[in-house]
Design a protein around this motif. Structure first.
Motif, PDB file in Angstrom:
ATOM      1  N   UNK A 199      65.224   5.872  36.841  1.00 15.24           N
ATOM      2  CA  UNK A 199      64.274   6.663  36.272  1.00 15.24           C
ATOM      3  C   UNK A 199      64.731   6.769  34.424  1.00 15.24           C
ATOM      4  N   UNK A 200      65.634   5.812  34.101  1.00 18.41           N
ATOM      5  CA  UNK A 200      66.133   5.713  32.704  1.00 18.41           C
ATOM      6  C   UNK A 200      64.722   5.272  31.953  1.00 18.41           C
ATOM      7  N   UNK A 201      64.758   5.791  30.809  1.00 15.20           N
ATOM      8  CA  UNK A 201      63.618   5.379  29.996  1.00 15.20           C
ATOM      9  C   UNK A 201      64.161   4.781  28.688  1.00 15.20           C
ATOM     10  N   UNK A 202      63.126   4.011  27.794  1.00 14.65           N
ATOM     11  CA  UNK A 202      63.513   3.524  26.597  1.00 14.65           C
ATOM     12  C   UNK A 202      64.218   4.424  25.426  1.00 14.65           C
ATOM     13  N   UNK A 203      63.636   5.819  25.593  1.00 10.45           N
ATOM     14  CA  UNK A 203      64.056   6.826  24.663  1.00 10.45           C
ATOM     15  C   UNK A 203      65.806   7.080  25.112  1.00 10.45           C
ATOM     16  N   UNK A 204      66.139   7.123  26.352  1.00  5.70           N
ATOM     17  CA  UNK A 204      67.488   7.233  26.395  1.00  5.70           C
ATOM     18  C   UNK A 204      68.372   6.055  26.115  1.00  5.70           C
TER      19      UNK A 204
END
Length: 519
Positions: free
Chosen positions: A4-9
Protein backbone atom coordinates in the motif's frame (compact mmCIF):
# COMPACT_ATOMS: atom_id res chain seq x y z
CA UNK A 1 -2.65 -8.14 1.10
CA UNK A 2 -0.01 -6.73 -1.25
CA UNK A 3 1.64 -3.33 -0.83
CA UNK A 4 0.00 0.00 0.00
CA UNK A 5 2.99 2.34 -0.44
CA UNK A 6 2.11 5.56 -2.27
CA UNK A 7 4.13 8.00 -4.34
CA UNK A 8 3.82 10.56 -1.55
CA UNK A 9 5.82 8.29 0.78
CA UNK A 10 8.43 7.66 -1.91
CA UNK A 11 8.88 11.42 -2.30
CA UNK A 12 9.29 11.70 1.48
CA UNK A 13 12.11 9.13 1.37
CA UNK A 14 13.93 11.14 -1.27
CA UNK A 15 13.47 14.48 0.48
CA UNK A 16 14.68 13.10 3.82
CA UNK A 17 17.79 11.56 2.17
CA UNK A 18 16.84 8.03 3.12
CA UNK A 19 17.18 7.12 -0.56
CA UNK A 20 19.85 8.82 -2.75
CA UNK A 21 19.08 10.37 -6.10
CA UNK A 22 21.01 7.66 -7.95
CA UNK A 23 18.41 5.03 -6.97
CA UNK A 24 15.11 4.55 -8.82
CA UNK A 25 12.01 3.41 -6.92
CA UNK A 26 9.11 1.49 -8.43
CA UNK A 27 5.73 1.00 -6.77
CA UNK A 28 4.21 -2.50 -6.83
CA UNK A 29 1.02 -3.19 -8.73
CA UNK A 30 -1.67 -5.65 -7.66
CA UNK A 31 0.79 -8.45 -6.91
CA UNK A 32 0.65 -10.00 -3.45
CA UNK A 33 4.22 -11.31 -3.55
CA UNK A 34 7.13 -9.26 -4.96
CA UNK A 35 7.65 -9.55 -8.72
CA UNK A 36 11.04 -8.03 -9.48
CA UNK A 37 12.61 -6.81 -12.68
CA UNK A 38 16.33 -7.32 -13.45
CA UNK A 39 18.59 -5.45 -11.05
CA UNK A 40 15.88 -4.63 -8.50
CA UNK A 41 15.85 -5.19 -4.74
CA UNK A 42 12.94 -5.30 -2.28
CA UNK A 43 12.87 -2.83 0.60
CA UNK A 44 10.23 -1.87 3.16
CA UNK A 45 8.94 1.51 4.28
CA UNK A 46 8.67 0.22 7.87
CA UNK A 47 12.45 -0.34 7.86
CA UNK A 48 13.16 3.22 6.73
CA UNK A 49 11.14 4.54 9.67
CA UNK A 50 13.39 2.68 12.13
CA UNK A 51 16.91 3.70 11.09
CA UNK A 52 17.35 1.90 7.75
CA UNK A 53 18.72 3.84 4.77
CA UNK A 54 20.37 3.43 1.38
CA UNK A 55 23.14 2.67 0.79
CA UNK A 56 23.27 0.40 3.80
CA UNK A 57 26.15 0.53 6.25
CA UNK A 58 29.04 -1.91 6.22
CA UNK A 59 27.83 -3.43 9.48
CA UNK A 60 24.34 -4.14 8.14
CA UNK A 61 25.66 -5.73 4.96
CA UNK A 62 28.11 -7.90 6.91
CA UNK A 63 25.25 -8.87 9.24
CA UNK A 64 23.13 -10.06 6.29
CA UNK A 65 26.02 -11.96 4.72
CA UNK A 66 27.13 -13.63 7.95
CA UNK A 67 23.66 -14.91 8.88
CA UNK A 68 22.54 -15.46 5.23
CA UNK A 69 19.54 -13.16 5.58
CA UNK A 70 17.43 -10.96 3.32
CA UNK A 71 15.73 -7.66 4.23
CA UNK A 72 12.33 -9.35 4.06
CA UNK A 73 13.48 -11.82 6.74
CA UNK A 74 13.78 -9.02 9.33
CA UNK A 75 10.60 -7.63 10.94
CA UNK A 76 10.31 -3.95 11.77
CA UNK A 77 11.26 -4.46 15.42
CA UNK A 78 14.42 -6.36 14.41
CA UNK A 79 15.62 -3.35 12.40
CA UNK A 80 14.92 -1.15 15.43
CA UNK A 81 17.14 -3.34 17.66
CA UNK A 82 19.94 -3.20 15.10
CA UNK A 83 19.69 0.60 15.02
CA UNK A 84 19.89 0.83 18.81
CA UNK A 85 22.96 -1.39 18.92
CA UNK A 86 24.75 0.59 16.19
CA UNK A 87 23.89 3.86 17.97
CA UNK A 88 25.37 2.67 21.27
CA UNK A 89 28.60 1.52 19.65
CA UNK A 90 29.17 4.76 17.71
CA UNK A 91 27.77 7.39 20.09
CA UNK A 92 28.73 5.96 23.53
CA UNK A 93 31.80 3.83 22.76
CA UNK A 94 33.16 5.66 19.71
CA UNK A 95 33.86 2.66 17.46
CA UNK A 96 32.12 0.95 14.57
CA UNK A 97 29.67 -1.87 15.40
CA UNK A 98 30.84 -5.43 14.84
CA UNK A 99 28.95 -8.70 14.50
CA UNK A 100 31.04 -10.30 17.30
CA UNK A 101 29.78 -7.80 19.86
CA UNK A 102 26.27 -8.07 18.45
CA UNK A 103 26.29 -11.85 18.83
CA UNK A 104 27.32 -11.42 22.46
CA UNK A 105 24.31 -9.20 23.21
CA UNK A 106 21.58 -10.60 20.92
CA UNK A 107 20.31 -13.97 19.70
CA UNK A 108 18.40 -15.01 16.59
CA UNK A 109 15.44 -17.36 16.56
CA UNK A 110 13.09 -18.59 13.89
CA UNK A 111 9.48 -17.47 13.46
CA UNK A 112 7.56 -20.51 12.28
CA UNK A 113 4.07 -20.98 10.91
CA UNK A 114 1.51 -21.40 13.69
CA UNK A 115 -1.33 -23.93 13.64
CA UNK A 116 -2.32 -27.11 15.44
CA UNK A 117 -2.89 -28.99 12.21
CA UNK A 118 0.68 -28.31 11.00
CA UNK A 119 3.04 -31.16 11.98
CA UNK A 120 6.37 -30.56 13.66
CA UNK A 121 8.92 -29.30 12.79
CA UNK A 122 6.86 -26.36 11.64
CA UNK A 123 8.21 -24.52 8.59
CA UNK A 124 9.40 -20.91 8.94
CA UNK A 125 7.28 -18.14 7.55
CA UNK A 126 8.41 -16.55 4.32
CA UNK A 127 8.43 -12.89 5.43
CA UNK A 128 9.71 -11.89 8.87
CA UNK A 129 11.09 -15.30 9.77
CA UNK A 130 14.11 -13.98 11.76
CA UNK A 131 13.35 -12.59 15.22
CA UNK A 132 16.08 -10.70 17.08
CA UNK A 133 15.92 -10.74 20.86
CA UNK A 134 18.14 -10.11 23.84
CA UNK A 135 20.37 -13.04 24.71
CA UNK A 136 19.85 -14.68 28.08
CA UNK A 137 22.13 -13.05 30.63
CA UNK A 138 23.07 -10.23 28.27
CA UNK A 139 24.31 -7.06 30.06
CA UNK A 140 23.06 -4.85 27.23
CA UNK A 141 20.12 -2.46 27.56
CA UNK A 142 16.63 -3.85 27.11
CA UNK A 143 14.35 -2.45 24.39
CA UNK A 144 10.70 -3.11 23.59
CA UNK A 145 9.39 -2.90 20.06
CA UNK A 146 5.83 -2.21 19.05
CA UNK A 147 3.31 -4.99 19.40
CA UNK A 148 1.18 -3.49 16.64
CA UNK A 149 3.99 -3.72 14.05
CA UNK A 150 2.60 -6.89 12.54
CA UNK A 151 1.51 -5.79 9.07
CA UNK A 152 4.81 -4.23 8.04
CA UNK A 153 4.97 -6.65 5.10
CA UNK A 154 2.46 -4.44 3.27
CA UNK A 155 5.02 -1.62 2.89
CA UNK A 156 7.35 -3.17 0.30
CA UNK A 157 8.50 -1.59 -2.97
CA UNK A 158 11.36 -1.96 -5.44
CA UNK A 159 14.65 -0.07 -5.82
CA UNK A 160 17.28 -0.19 -8.56
CA UNK A 161 20.59 1.58 -9.26
CA UNK A 162 20.60 4.09 -12.11
CA UNK A 163 24.31 4.00 -12.87
CA UNK A 164 27.26 1.71 -12.39
CA UNK A 165 27.79 2.71 -8.74
CA UNK A 166 26.05 0.49 -6.21
CA UNK A 167 24.05 2.86 -3.99
CA UNK A 168 21.95 0.06 -2.48
CA UNK A 169 24.47 -2.58 -1.35
CA UNK A 170 21.93 -5.32 -0.64
CA UNK A 171 22.26 -9.00 -1.61
CA UNK A 172 20.27 -10.28 -4.61
CA UNK A 173 16.66 -11.09 -3.80
CA UNK A 174 15.93 -14.66 -2.77
CA UNK A 175 12.35 -15.53 -1.71
CA UNK A 176 13.45 -18.72 0.10
CA UNK A 177 13.28 -18.84 3.93
CA UNK A 178 16.56 -18.43 5.85
CA UNK A 179 18.90 -21.37 6.24
CA UNK A 180 19.83 -20.49 9.88
CA UNK A 181 23.51 -20.20 9.02
CA UNK A 182 25.64 -19.15 12.04
CA UNK A 183 22.54 -18.45 14.11
CA UNK A 184 24.07 -20.15 17.12
CA UNK A 185 27.28 -18.13 16.97
CA UNK A 186 28.31 -16.62 20.32
CA UNK A 187 31.93 -15.56 20.95
CA UNK A 188 31.28 -15.44 24.72
CA UNK A 189 34.50 -14.34 26.44
CA UNK A 190 36.86 -15.16 23.57
CA UNK A 191 36.53 -11.73 21.94
CA UNK A 192 38.74 -9.30 23.86
CA UNK A 193 37.24 -6.09 22.48
CA UNK A 194 33.74 -7.20 23.49
CA UNK A 195 34.98 -7.90 27.01
CA UNK A 196 36.42 -4.36 27.24
CA UNK A 197 33.13 -2.93 25.95
CA UNK A 198 31.14 -4.78 28.61
CA UNK A 199 33.42 -3.58 31.42
CA UNK A 200 33.28 -0.02 30.10
CA UNK A 201 29.48 -0.18 29.79
CA UNK A 202 28.98 -1.52 33.32
CA UNK A 203 31.19 1.26 34.69
CA UNK A 204 29.10 3.88 32.86
CA UNK A 205 25.90 2.36 34.24
CA UNK A 206 27.33 2.62 37.73
CA UNK A 207 28.67 6.18 37.47
CA UNK A 208 25.92 7.79 35.36
CA UNK A 209 22.17 7.54 34.75
CA UNK A 210 22.43 6.16 31.23
CA UNK A 211 19.39 4.16 30.14
CA UNK A 212 17.88 2.64 27.01
CA UNK A 213 15.88 5.83 26.30
CA UNK A 214 19.15 7.74 25.89
CA UNK A 215 20.11 5.46 23.02
CA UNK A 216 16.74 5.79 21.29
CA UNK A 217 16.61 9.57 21.47
CA UNK A 218 20.25 9.85 20.37
CA UNK A 219 19.71 8.82 16.76
CA UNK A 220 16.28 10.50 16.67
CA UNK A 221 17.51 13.89 17.89
CA UNK A 222 20.70 13.66 15.81
CA UNK A 223 18.53 13.17 12.66
CA UNK A 224 20.74 10.31 11.53
CA UNK A 225 20.11 6.76 10.24
CA UNK A 226 22.26 4.22 12.15
CA UNK A 227 22.06 1.55 9.41
CA UNK A 228 22.93 3.88 6.51
CA UNK A 229 26.42 4.30 5.09
CA UNK A 230 27.83 7.56 6.45
CA UNK A 231 31.04 9.57 6.15
CA UNK A 232 31.88 9.29 9.85
CA UNK A 233 30.60 7.96 13.17
CA UNK A 234 28.01 9.58 15.42
CA UNK A 235 30.75 10.41 17.92
CA UNK A 236 32.24 12.80 15.34
CA UNK A 237 29.12 14.71 14.30
CA UNK A 238 29.61 18.46 14.37
CA UNK A 239 26.34 20.40 13.99
CA UNK A 240 23.40 21.19 11.69
CA UNK A 241 25.63 21.21 8.59
CA UNK A 242 26.85 17.65 9.12
CA UNK A 243 26.47 15.72 5.83
CA UNK A 244 25.47 12.52 7.64
CA UNK A 245 22.15 14.04 8.78
CA UNK A 246 18.93 13.44 6.88
CA UNK A 247 17.96 17.08 7.54
CA UNK A 248 19.39 20.06 9.37
CA UNK A 249 16.11 21.02 11.03
CA UNK A 250 16.23 20.36 14.79
CA UNK A 251 13.58 18.60 16.86
CA UNK A 252 12.15 19.73 20.16
CA UNK A 253 12.00 17.38 23.13
CA UNK A 254 8.29 16.82 22.60
CA UNK A 255 8.87 15.88 18.96
CA UNK A 256 11.60 13.43 19.96
CA UNK A 257 9.17 11.69 22.32
CA UNK A 258 6.53 11.54 19.58
CA UNK A 259 8.90 9.93 17.11
CA UNK A 260 10.18 7.48 19.74
CA UNK A 261 6.65 6.32 20.55
CA UNK A 262 6.09 5.57 16.87
CA UNK A 263 8.84 2.93 16.75
CA UNK A 264 9.02 1.47 20.27
CA UNK A 265 7.32 1.19 23.65
CA UNK A 266 8.67 3.80 26.00
CA UNK A 267 7.60 5.89 29.00
CA UNK A 268 9.84 8.81 28.04
CA UNK A 269 8.55 12.10 29.54
CA UNK A 270 8.17 15.19 27.39
CA UNK A 271 10.63 17.15 29.54
CA UNK A 272 13.29 14.43 29.45
CA UNK A 273 16.92 15.01 30.35
CA UNK A 274 20.02 13.15 29.26
CA UNK A 275 21.21 10.43 31.60
CA UNK A 276 24.50 10.51 29.69
CA UNK A 277 25.20 12.75 26.73
CA UNK A 278 26.47 10.95 23.60
CA UNK A 279 29.83 11.74 22.08
CA UNK A 280 30.18 14.48 19.49
CA UNK A 281 32.76 16.97 18.25
CA UNK A 282 31.98 19.20 21.25
CA UNK A 283 31.84 16.24 23.64
CA UNK A 284 34.67 13.95 22.45
CA UNK A 285 35.61 10.62 24.06
CA UNK A 286 37.86 10.82 27.08
CA UNK A 287 41.50 9.84 26.98
CA UNK A 288 40.65 6.77 29.07
CA UNK A 289 38.23 5.59 26.38
CA UNK A 290 40.80 6.23 23.64
CA UNK A 291 43.41 4.19 25.49
CA UNK A 292 40.96 1.35 26.01
CA UNK A 293 39.61 1.32 22.43
CA UNK A 294 42.24 2.04 19.76
CA UNK A 295 39.54 2.10 17.09
CA UNK A 296 38.41 5.55 18.23
CA UNK A 297 41.54 7.23 16.82
CA UNK A 298 42.28 4.78 14.02
CA UNK A 299 38.88 5.41 12.39
CA UNK A 300 38.80 9.18 12.55
CA UNK A 301 37.12 11.38 9.98
CA UNK A 302 38.86 13.98 7.87
CA UNK A 303 38.24 17.73 7.97
CA UNK A 304 34.70 19.01 8.35
CA UNK A 305 32.80 19.21 5.09
CA UNK A 306 29.98 21.63 4.42
CA UNK A 307 26.82 20.45 2.79
CA UNK A 308 26.41 22.06 -0.58
CA UNK A 309 22.93 20.77 -1.36
CA UNK A 310 20.16 23.35 -1.29
CA UNK A 311 17.41 21.07 -0.02
CA UNK A 312 18.90 20.02 3.30
CA UNK A 313 20.70 23.11 4.52
CA UNK A 314 19.33 24.58 7.72
CA UNK A 315 18.00 28.10 7.05
CA UNK A 316 18.75 30.68 9.71
CA UNK A 317 15.18 31.89 9.76
CA UNK A 318 13.76 28.43 10.54
CA UNK A 319 15.72 27.58 13.64
CA UNK A 320 12.73 28.05 15.93
CA UNK A 321 10.25 25.96 13.95
CA UNK A 322 8.82 22.77 15.40
CA UNK A 323 8.01 19.52 13.71
CA UNK A 324 4.27 19.89 14.29
CA UNK A 325 1.50 17.37 14.12
CA UNK A 326 1.95 14.13 12.22
CA UNK A 327 -0.11 13.73 9.08
CA UNK A 328 -1.85 10.42 8.30
CA UNK A 329 -0.61 8.57 5.26
CA UNK A 330 -1.55 5.61 3.13
CA UNK A 331 -0.32 2.97 5.58
CA UNK A 332 -2.55 4.32 8.36
CA UNK A 333 -5.01 1.52 7.71
CA UNK A 334 -2.29 -0.95 8.67
CA UNK A 335 -1.20 0.54 11.98
CA UNK A 336 -1.78 3.71 13.95
CA UNK A 337 1.84 4.75 14.22
CA UNK A 338 2.04 7.21 11.39
CA UNK A 339 5.50 8.30 10.26
CA UNK A 340 6.48 11.89 10.75
CA UNK A 341 6.94 13.68 7.44
CA UNK A 342 9.54 16.41 7.63
CA UNK A 343 8.27 18.18 4.54
CA UNK A 344 5.03 19.24 2.94
CA UNK A 345 3.42 17.18 0.21
CA UNK A 346 4.25 17.96 -3.41
CA UNK A 347 1.61 19.33 -5.74
CA UNK A 348 1.23 16.06 -7.61
CA UNK A 349 0.42 14.21 -4.37
CA UNK A 350 -2.31 16.64 -3.31
CA UNK A 351 -4.08 17.60 -6.54
CA UNK A 352 -3.11 14.81 -8.92
CA UNK A 353 -0.89 14.85 -11.97
CA UNK A 354 -3.82 15.19 -14.38
CA UNK A 355 -4.89 18.46 -12.83
CA UNK A 356 -1.31 19.79 -12.91
CA UNK A 357 -0.96 18.93 -16.59
CA UNK A 358 -4.28 20.60 -17.30
CA UNK A 359 -3.16 23.81 -15.64
CA UNK A 360 0.12 23.83 -17.53
CA UNK A 361 -1.66 23.18 -20.84
CA UNK A 362 -4.10 26.03 -20.34
CA UNK A 363 -1.27 28.49 -19.70
CA UNK A 364 -2.54 29.90 -16.39
CA UNK A 365 0.86 30.93 -15.21
CA UNK A 366 0.34 34.65 -14.68
CA UNK A 367 -3.44 34.93 -14.49
CA UNK A 368 -5.02 36.13 -11.29
CA UNK A 369 -8.12 34.40 -9.92
CA UNK A 370 -10.41 37.39 -10.53
CA UNK A 371 -13.54 35.31 -9.97
CA UNK A 372 -12.43 34.49 -6.45
CA UNK A 373 -11.35 38.02 -5.63
CA UNK A 374 -14.62 39.60 -6.72
CA UNK A 375 -15.27 42.67 -8.81
CA UNK A 376 -13.94 45.98 -7.61
CA UNK A 377 -17.18 47.64 -8.70
CA UNK A 378 -19.36 45.37 -6.60
CA UNK A 379 -20.79 46.71 -3.36
CA UNK A 380 -18.92 46.03 -0.17
CA UNK A 381 -21.50 43.55 1.07
CA UNK A 382 -20.97 41.23 -1.91
CA UNK A 383 -17.20 41.09 -2.14
CA UNK A 384 -14.39 40.35 0.24
CA UNK A 385 -11.99 43.12 0.95
CA UNK A 386 -8.43 41.96 1.57
CA UNK A 387 -5.18 43.80 1.83
CA UNK A 388 -2.18 42.44 -0.10
CA UNK A 389 0.27 40.60 2.09
CA UNK A 390 3.62 42.32 2.04
CA UNK A 391 6.92 40.56 2.63
CA UNK A 392 9.49 42.17 4.94
CA UNK A 393 11.53 43.32 1.94
CA UNK A 394 8.61 44.50 -0.18
CA UNK A 395 6.25 47.49 -0.16
CA UNK A 396 2.59 47.15 0.64
CA UNK A 397 1.62 50.31 -1.23
CA UNK A 398 -0.98 49.70 -3.96
CA UNK A 399 0.24 49.82 -7.54
CA UNK A 400 3.68 48.38 -6.82
CA UNK A 401 4.69 44.99 -8.11
CA UNK A 402 5.13 42.24 -5.59
CA UNK A 403 8.58 40.60 -5.64
CA UNK A 404 8.70 37.17 -7.28
CA UNK A 405 8.36 34.25 -4.91
CA UNK A 406 11.48 32.00 -4.69
CA UNK A 407 9.41 28.87 -5.18
CA UNK A 408 8.14 30.08 -8.55
CA UNK A 409 5.46 28.11 -10.44
CA UNK A 410 5.32 25.34 -7.79
CA UNK A 411 3.63 27.64 -5.27
CA UNK A 412 1.39 29.05 -8.02
CA UNK A 413 0.17 25.61 -9.08
CA UNK A 414 -0.30 24.50 -5.47
CA UNK A 415 -2.44 27.56 -4.73
CA UNK A 416 -4.53 27.11 -7.87
CA UNK A 417 -5.01 23.43 -7.11
CA UNK A 418 -6.33 24.11 -3.65
CA UNK A 419 -8.55 26.89 -5.03
CA UNK A 420 -9.99 24.44 -7.56
CA UNK A 421 -10.87 21.78 -5.01
CA UNK A 422 -12.25 24.23 -2.47
CA UNK A 423 -14.47 25.80 -5.13
CA UNK A 424 -16.12 22.49 -5.96
CA UNK A 425 -16.49 21.00 -2.50
CA UNK A 426 -17.26 23.92 -0.21
CA UNK A 427 -19.76 26.76 -0.30
CA UNK A 428 -18.81 29.92 1.55
CA UNK A 429 -20.32 33.40 1.21
CA UNK A 430 -18.83 35.25 -1.72
CA UNK A 431 -19.19 35.52 -5.44
CA UNK A 432 -21.31 32.87 -7.11
CA UNK A 433 -19.98 30.16 -9.40
CA UNK A 434 -21.39 28.67 -12.58
CA UNK A 435 -23.17 25.99 -10.60
CA UNK A 436 -25.05 28.53 -8.51
CA UNK A 437 -23.12 27.95 -5.29
CA UNK A 438 -21.13 30.63 -3.60
CA UNK A 439 -17.47 30.64 -4.52
CA UNK A 440 -15.33 29.81 -1.48
CA UNK A 441 -12.35 31.61 -0.17
CA UNK A 442 -9.40 29.25 -0.69
CA UNK A 443 -7.57 28.35 2.54
CA UNK A 444 -4.09 29.60 3.09
CA UNK A 445 -1.35 27.01 2.74
CA UNK A 446 0.70 28.95 5.29
CA UNK A 447 -2.10 28.93 7.86
CA UNK A 448 -1.50 25.23 8.51
CA UNK A 449 2.29 25.42 8.56
CA UNK A 450 2.35 24.97 12.32
CA UNK A 451 0.48 21.66 12.04
CA UNK A 452 2.84 20.02 9.56
CA UNK A 453 6.57 19.78 9.37
CA UNK A 454 8.12 22.97 7.95
CA UNK A 455 9.42 22.93 4.39
CA UNK A 456 13.08 23.63 3.91
CA UNK A 457 12.56 26.11 1.08
CA UNK A 458 12.23 29.81 1.71
CA UNK A 459 8.70 31.19 1.72
CA UNK A 460 8.62 34.97 1.88
CA UNK A 461 4.90 34.88 2.62
CA UNK A 462 3.76 36.88 -0.44
CA UNK A 463 1.89 35.15 -3.22
CA UNK A 464 3.05 35.77 -6.77
CA UNK A 465 -0.39 35.24 -8.27
CA UNK A 466 -1.24 38.16 -10.53
CA UNK A 467 2.08 39.92 -9.98
CA UNK A 468 2.37 42.93 -12.22
CA UNK A 469 -1.37 42.97 -12.99
CA UNK A 470 -4.01 45.45 -11.98
CA UNK A 471 -5.64 42.80 -9.80
CA UNK A 472 -2.57 42.28 -7.63
CA UNK A 473 -4.26 43.80 -4.63
CA UNK A 474 -7.23 41.50 -5.11
CA UNK A 475 -5.26 38.25 -4.97
CA UNK A 476 -6.78 35.30 -3.20
CA UNK A 477 -7.18 35.63 0.50
CA UNK A 478 -4.41 34.56 2.83
CA UNK A 479 -6.90 33.83 5.60
CA UNK A 480 -10.61 33.08 5.13
CA UNK A 481 -12.61 36.24 5.90
CA UNK A 482 -14.61 36.41 9.06
CA UNK A 483 -18.20 37.43 8.41
CA UNK A 484 -19.46 40.17 10.65
CA UNK A 485 -22.34 39.16 12.82
CA UNK A 486 -25.37 41.41 12.94
CA UNK A 487 -25.73 43.07 16.26
CA UNK A 488 -29.00 42.25 17.88
CA UNK A 489 -30.85 45.11 19.45
CA UNK A 490 -31.18 44.66 23.12
CA UNK A 491 -34.69 45.11 24.41
CA UNK A 492 -34.95 47.60 27.17
CA UNK A 493 -36.46 46.25 30.29
CA UNK A 494 -39.49 48.10 31.50
CA UNK A 495 -38.97 49.54 34.89
CA UNK A 496 -41.80 49.12 37.32
CA UNK A 497 -42.96 52.41 38.82
CA UNK A 498 -42.71 52.50 42.54
CA UNK A 499 -44.95 54.73 44.60
CA UNK A 500 -42.85 57.58 45.97
CA UNK A 501 -43.79 60.54 48.13
CA UNK A 502 -44.35 63.82 46.28
CA UNK A 503 -41.46 66.18 45.97
CA UNK A 504 -41.53 69.04 48.42
CA UNK A 505 -42.35 72.42 47.06
CA UNK A 506 -39.48 74.71 46.34
CA UNK A 507 -41.15 77.45 48.29
CA UNK A 508 -41.10 75.27 51.34
CA UNK A 509 -37.39 74.67 50.90
CA UNK A 510 -36.74 78.36 50.69
CA UNK A 511 -38.89 78.99 53.77
CA UNK A 512 -39.58 82.52 52.78
CA UNK A 513 -42.95 82.68 54.59
CA UNK A 514 -44.51 80.39 57.07
CA UNK A 515 -47.34 78.65 55.27
CA UNK A 516 -49.35 75.57 55.99
CA UNK A 517 -49.00 72.77 53.51
CA UNK A 518 -51.36 69.89 53.24
CA UNK A 519 -50.42 66.71 51.49
Amino acid sequence: MGSNVSQYEIDWLYRSRRIPEGVTCRLPGDEIEPVLEPGERVVFLAHFERGFGLPVSAFFRSFLDFYKLQPHHLPGNAVFYLSCYATFMEAYIGIRPTRETFARFFALRINSVQGKEIPKPKPPIQCGSCIIGSRQGSPFFKFSGLESCRLWQGTFFYVRNNGAADLIDLPPFDPAPPTRANWGYNPKESHNETNRIIRFMKQRMKDTNICSDDIVRTFISRRVLPLQRRAHKMSEMYGPGDPTKITGLPLSKKDVVRKAMQICQTAMPEDWEWGLRPFSSTNPPTQEAKDRFPGIDSDRRGPCRKRLDKFYRTPSFRQDLKMGRTLPHASARLHRNHPVHEHVAPLQAEAGQEFVDKLMAQGKKNKAPASDAGSSQAPASKRFRTEPFAAPHSSSAPGLRAPPDPRGPQLLLLTQARTFWCRHYFCLPGSTTSSGCAAPTPPDHRAKEDHVSPPETHDAGASNIGAGKETTGRAEHLVPPVLEKKKKKKKKKKKTKMSSPPKPCRNLLRRQAPTRVTR
